[in-house]
Design an enzyme around this catalytic site. Sequence first.
Site, PDB file in Angstrom:
ATOM      1  N   LYS A   1       5.862  -4.238  -4.350  1.00 27.80           N
ATOM      2  CA  LYS A   1       7.313  -4.085  -4.344  1.00 27.80           C
ATOM      3  C   LYS A   1       7.889  -4.115  -2.936  1.00 27.80           C
ATOM      4  CE  LYS A   1      11.041  -3.074  -6.626  1.00 27.80           C
ATOM      5  NZ  LYS A   1      11.516  -4.201  -7.411  1.00 27.80           N
TER       6      LYS A   1
ATOM      7  N   ARG B   1       3.731  -0.206  -4.989  1.00 24.03           N
ATOM      8  CA  ARG B   1       3.443  -0.753  -3.662  1.00 24.03           C
ATOM      9  C   ARG B   1       2.110  -1.497  -3.614  1.00 24.03           C
ATOM     10  NH1 ARG B   1       6.825   1.631   0.126  1.00 24.03           N
ATOM     11  NH2 ARG B   1       5.477   0.927   1.792  1.00 24.03           N
TER      12      ARG B   1
ATOM     13  N   GLU C   1       6.721 -15.022 -11.435  1.00 21.14           N
ATOM     14  CA  GLU C   1       6.177 -13.740 -10.972  1.00 21.14           C
ATOM     15  C   GLU C   1       5.462 -12.963 -12.063  1.00 21.14           C
ATOM     16  OE1 GLU C   1       9.881 -11.949  -9.339  1.00 21.14           O
ATOM     17  OE2 GLU C   1       8.525 -11.156  -7.825  1.00 21.14           O
TER      18      GLU C   1
ATOM     19  N   HIS D   1      16.723 -37.460  -8.081  1.00 22.32           N
ATOM     20  CA  HIS D   1      16.225 -37.822  -6.747  1.00 22.32           C
ATOM     21  C   HIS D   1      14.753 -37.476  -6.563  1.00 22.32           C
ATOM     22  CE1 HIS D   1      20.260 -38.885  -5.581  1.00 22.32           C
ATOM     23  NE2 HIS D   1      20.679 -37.729  -6.082  1.00 22.32           N
TER      24      HIS D   1
ATOM     25  N   LYS E   1      11.576 -15.238 -11.275  1.00 21.21           N
ATOM     26  CA  LYS E   1      11.216 -14.157 -12.217  1.00 21.21           C
ATOM     27  C   LYS E   1      10.123 -14.619 -13.160  1.00 21.21           C
ATOM     28  CE  LYS E   1      12.561 -11.480 -10.674  1.00 21.21           C
ATOM     29  NZ  LYS E   1      13.485 -11.177  -9.621  1.00 21.21           N
TER      30      LYS E   1
ATOM     31  N   GLU F   1      16.491 -17.954  -9.052  1.00 18.87           N
ATOM     32  CA  GLU F   1      16.096 -16.573  -9.353  1.00 18.87           C
ATOM     33  C   GLU F   1      15.380 -16.518 -10.710  1.00 18.87           C
ATOM     34  OE1 GLU F   1      15.620 -13.883  -8.040  1.00 18.87           O
ATOM     35  OE2 GLU F   1      15.821 -12.322  -9.548  1.00 18.87           O
TER      36      GLU F   1
ATOM     37  N   TRP G   1      -2.628  -2.665  -1.717  1.00 20.16           N
ATOM     38  CA  TRP G   1      -2.300  -4.089  -1.890  1.00 20.16           C
ATOM     39  C   TRP G   1      -3.121  -4.796  -0.818  1.00 20.16           C
ATOM     40  CZ3 TRP G   1      -0.107  -8.110   0.978  1.00 20.16           C
ATOM     41  CH2 TRP G   1       0.287  -9.225   0.226  1.00 20.16           C
TER      42      TRP G   1
ATOM     43  N   CYS H   1       0.839  -1.189   0.000  1.00 22.24           N
ATOM     44  CA  CYS H   1       0.000   0.000   0.000  1.00 22.24           C
ATOM     45  C   CYS H   1       0.885   1.254   0.000  1.00 22.24           C
ATOM     46  CB  CYS H   1      -0.934   0.095   1.203  1.00 22.24           C
ATOM     47  SG  CYS H   1      -2.114  -1.238   1.289  1.00 22.24           S
TER      48      CYS H   1
ATOM     49  N   ASN I   1      -1.307   2.434   5.598  1.00 24.29           N
ATOM     50  CA  ASN I   1      -0.448   1.354   5.108  1.00 24.29           C
ATOM     51  C   ASN I   1      -0.008   0.556   6.327  1.00 24.29           C
ATOM     52  OD1 ASN I   1       1.494  -0.271   3.844  1.00 24.29           O
ATOM     53  ND2 ASN I   1       3.094   1.242   4.233  1.00 24.29           N
ATOM     54  N   GLY I   2      -0.166  -0.773   6.274  1.00 21.17           N
ATOM     55  CA  GLY I   2       0.243  -1.610   7.402  1.00 21.17           C
ATOM     56  C   GLY I   2      -0.905  -2.507   7.824  1.00 21.17           C
TER      57      GLY I   2
HETATM   58  C1  F6R Z   1      11.191 -10.719  -6.655  1.00 21.05           C
HETATM   59  C2  F6R Z   1      11.265  -9.718  -5.615  1.00 21.05           C
HETATM   60  C3  F6R Z   1      11.027 -10.162  -4.213  1.00 21.05           C
HETATM   61  C4  F6R Z   1      11.901  -9.349  -3.239  1.00 21.05           C
HETATM   62  C5  F6R Z   1      11.522  -9.698  -1.797  1.00 21.05           C
HETATM   63  C6  F6R Z   1      12.408  -8.986  -0.802  1.00 21.05           C
HETATM   64  O1  F6R Z   1      11.359 -10.172  -7.924  1.00 21.05           O
HETATM   65  O2  F6R Z   1      11.481  -8.570  -5.875  1.00 21.05           O
HETATM   66  O3  F6R Z   1      11.227 -11.523  -4.057  1.00 21.05           O
HETATM   67  O4  F6R Z   1      13.239  -9.641  -3.476  1.00 21.05           O
HETATM   68  O5  F6R Z   1      10.191  -9.338  -1.572  1.00 21.05           O
HETATM   69  O6  F6R Z   1      12.354  -7.611  -0.967  1.00 21.05           O
HETATM   70  P1  F6R Z   1      13.483  -6.665  -0.417  1.00 21.05           P
HETATM   71  O7  F6R Z   1      14.731  -6.943  -1.171  1.00 21.05           O
HETATM   72  O8  F6R Z   1      12.972  -5.275  -0.662  1.00 21.05           O
HETATM   73  O9  F6R Z   1      13.632  -6.966   1.036  1.00 21.05           O
END
Ligand code: F6R
Length: 598
Positions: free
Chosen positions: A593, A26, A477, A493, A474, A470, A73, A2, A97-98
């Site tokens: 984010k 956010r 996501e 395995h 990606k 990773e 969010w 948020c 927010n929270g």
């Molecule tokens: C994936 C992504 C998330 C963040 C995770 C931690 O693309 O961005 O997996 O890496 O939410 O976020 P930070 O680095 O801000 O603590």
Amino acid sequence: MCGIIGAVAESAIKPVLAGLGKLEYRGYDSSGISVLSNNEIQTIKAQGQLNNLKQRLSMQDIDGDCCIGHTRWATHGRASVTNAHPHQCGQVSVVHNGIIENYLPIKQQLIQWGHHFHSSTDSEVVPHLINHYLSQQMTQEEAIEKTIAQLKGSYALGILINGVNSNLYAIKQDSPLVISQGNNGAYMASDAMALGSDSEKIYYPKDNELIKLNSNEIKFCNKSLNKKIHFINNSNASELVSKGEHSSYMEKEIFEQVDLLNRLASDQQANKYSTIDFKALNKITIIACGTSFYAASVAKFWFEKYANISVEIDIASEYRYRSPIIMKNELAIFVSQSGETADTLAALRYAKDKNAQTLALVNVANSTIAREASFTFEIFAGPEIGVASTKAFSCQLAIFHKLCIEAATQRAFIKSAEIKQLTLNFKQCSILVEKVLQHSTQMQALAVNLSKYANALFLGRGILTPIAHEGALKLKEISYIHAEAYAAGELKHGPIALLDEKMPVLVIAPKNELTDKLLSNIQEVKARKAPLFIIGDASIKEHIDLQEDQFFELPAIPESILPIISVIPMQLLALYCAKALGKNVDQPRNLAKSVTVE
Ligand code: F6R
């Protein structure tokens, strides 16, 4: 999660909408504003992306000089107009927010007092409670302070109260909030880059400081705080936020990595890393979430191989629940792009409570994690807007690589010639990333092919296993293709049972000491008729017959920087798969984010 914003300025809706655009990373389940217009609070909300709200506003002729806004969010209650913020009760409107953890008993009490609720959110109790205390003849400040004293959880609140004196208030507890004094107005927001563009001076409030913003002044109004706000200069983060010539922020951020890695390689301030006494350490623990955790997983290989320090890695949401043993000469490193991730912050506080020496690696210099750790190093990726992290990951790796060179130098575990070679390798990152990006069209063909499948397995070995993870993260996501990653040796395995014509397998296969072992794993995949995709060295093609849209060639890469270079094609793959499937790459569903809730 948020984003909240508030402005006291002429035509206040304009800076609020501009700020909401910058806060959409956010959350984008809904958005809304409340504006004080003709001595009345008017609230307009819309489900979905900000454009929907803008459309609704374009059909009305309202404006005012005090406005709050929110982009959501969803946590409590589904994404809907009713659950969208601001929430209003009488002459009080609130953006939050929270999470208010104890909202249920408060709500029950308010219902008994005759209040009616419209949403399923936790946030709606806040304007109702303030309204209740105002009706008992308390002043605005007293009503807010009395309300805050009852709330448990984390919050950043923007509170608009209409009365004989109308005011905007801001207050926070464990959630990000910044206030600014601009030339044309006063602002508050979850993130400095969303503040009015005229914001020259900013202030990061501490927990429970109640701040009043009006056209004349910004001041503390807790009875106990008899002091002036100490503003600092704003580096104007908002200017850095644009897509440039690219079709998405994510694409722009992937291509920015050439310059960023070049800049990090020529940064001569290596001596700042010598503030850490690596010689005295007998253990490092690295704690993070998601992509940042995969950066930590790569760093483990580097520290152990080049500096001979034992490294444990932990997922932040698990760390404090497993009774970790913190040793005397241990360094706990917390990695977070946003510097606000609730689990990573809670893990940091846990480690500090146990007297651990703490180091934060963050992208946001003034973030909570940056402020609370004993040492903080920035990764200098610049604002990352695409929800899926790309450039922040490579910059995290770059800083870890630098830290590792410092650790190797201090501990003299490898020869100085080898340390020199590590530095030279690192200087090649930018050129090699550029080489990979020059062949991005080749990745488009591969991505279109892979996007036909509903699932995918990613395989890597050694230091590239975290890169396989990773890459899979990606892909899922932003394209919503289900992808899982394994260390290639693990295939037989269990996961091999999944292989058939419908389960593509993507292997990262550069030229290194593990290539031969990987070739055996690739043959195992081929034998089960699973469609193969390889990101690898040209020599692989001598052993395996692959079509153009199954292979992406990696240049020759020095071993130590393999992860930094190999992740680039993974990012491109996810981007192009998502584009081929018509997905919104910058704002994938259900994600935000900055994950400020546990
Ligand atoms: C994936 C992504 C998330 C963040 C995770 C931690 O693309 O961005 O997996 O890496 O939410 O976020 P930070 O680095 O801000 O603590």
